[in-house]
Design an enzyme around this catalytic site. Sequence first.
Site, short mmCIF file in Angstrom:
data_model
loop_
_atom_site.label_atom_id
_atom_site.label_comp_id
_atom_site.label_asym_id
_atom_site.label_seq_id
_atom_site.Cartn_x
_atom_site.Cartn_y
_atom_site.Cartn_z
N PRO A 119 0.85 -1.20 0.00
CA PRO A 119 0.00 0.00 0.00
C PRO A 119 0.88 1.24 0.00
O PRO A 119 1.85 1.32 0.76
CB PRO A 119 -0.78 -0.13 1.31
CG PRO A 119 0.14 -0.88 2.22
CD PRO A 119 0.93 -1.81 1.33
N GLY B 62 7.04 -2.33 -3.19
CA GLY B 62 6.24 -1.14 -3.45
C GLY B 62 6.87 -0.26 -4.50
O GLY B 62 6.60 -0.39 -5.69
N GLY C 294 10.80 -3.42 2.31
CA GLY C 294 11.72 -2.30 2.41
C GLY C 294 12.93 -2.42 1.51
O GLY C 294 13.70 -3.37 1.62
N CYS D 152 2.23 3.62 9.01
CA CYS D 152 2.25 4.89 8.27
C CYS D 152 3.07 5.93 9.02
O CYS D 152 2.82 6.20 10.20
CB CYS D 152 0.83 5.39 8.05
SG CYS D 152 0.78 6.97 7.15
N LYS E 279 0.59 -4.56 9.26
CA LYS E 279 1.84 -4.04 8.72
C LYS E 279 2.42 -3.06 9.73
O LYS E 279 1.71 -2.17 10.21
CB LYS E 279 1.63 -3.35 7.37
CG LYS E 279 2.92 -2.91 6.68
CD LYS E 279 2.62 -2.45 5.26
CE LYS E 279 3.93 -2.21 4.48
NZ LYS E 279 4.60 -0.96 4.88
#
Length: 334
Positions: free
Chosen positions: A7, A227, A204, A98, A139
């Site tokens: 996301p 991502g 990551g 986040c 997450k």
Amino acid sequence: MTLLLAPMEGLLDATLRDVLTRTGGIDRCVSEFIRVTQTLLPERAFLRVVPELLHGGRTRAGVPVRPQLLGSDPVCLAENAARLAGLSPFGVDLNFGCPAKTVNQSRGGAVLLDEPELIGRIVAAVRRAVPAQVPVSAKMRLGFNDDHRAEDCAHAIAEAGADELVIHARTKAHGYRPPAYWERIAQVRASLPAGARITVIANGDIWNVADAERCRAVTGCDALMIGRGMVTDPGLALAIKGLGGVPWQQIPPLLLAFWQQVSVRVERRHRAGRLKQWLNYLRQRYPQAQAAFDELRLVHEPAAIESWLQASQIRPPITTEPIPALPAELAHSC
């Protein structure tokens, strides 16, 4: 190997999920977060962020999408998770990672990593609220200002009954600056009880095949979440799985498909920016994307961009299916 598409708030939305999963290699997506505060959200709030729920919870390419909730109230999150479960999602994901300042100031995302007990209560409440067959995942980052409670948070998530845990190998304080501390994922994973039934997924700084191989070796994780690497190189998932990649010749049809959906879902004044945002990533991988970015940098008129994209097509689009519009009440701007 299982590969998840991450996301990414403000970038990796339903439109880009649709386009990137057409290239292959991605096994599941996680949506950008749905913010939960003190209210029970209507179904349209979930559908606005995850329109795939209108089509069996999958992207056009058939890849499952797991909606993600963000908040700090266990009761409210549980109630919203129960309503979301009624839409038959491929699980419910919880955001404890986040790093955005506005989100953290509202007690959401990574700031909760200083409160592993609260994280445990949230996961447990959501697990109780949804049917047993609906997976619950989370997450997290390694921490907020430091990583000294990473193990505590992972244990709380596992003990509360989560099925999966994605760990982004940085703290909030690290932001997205390299390096990613994959060795800490290995340490957190090793600290979980031998009988823990939770799957740990590494995330990551996976930009290429070599990164993926090193991440697996260091973390011991068989599943990875990618991502920015996938946004930059739409063939990355295929390449990681040893199935080749995506040459530039396949990118213009993807850009056109992306633009067609942006033209339906995004306000006119923001459409050019969305295309340039993706081209800005693509130019790190493809010299041709740099040339395209340079040509379109000062172009803002959607009709001019549409003409350029149509002229750039050098092979038939990957799919010729029409792009379905969202119901009017669900359409939203960037």
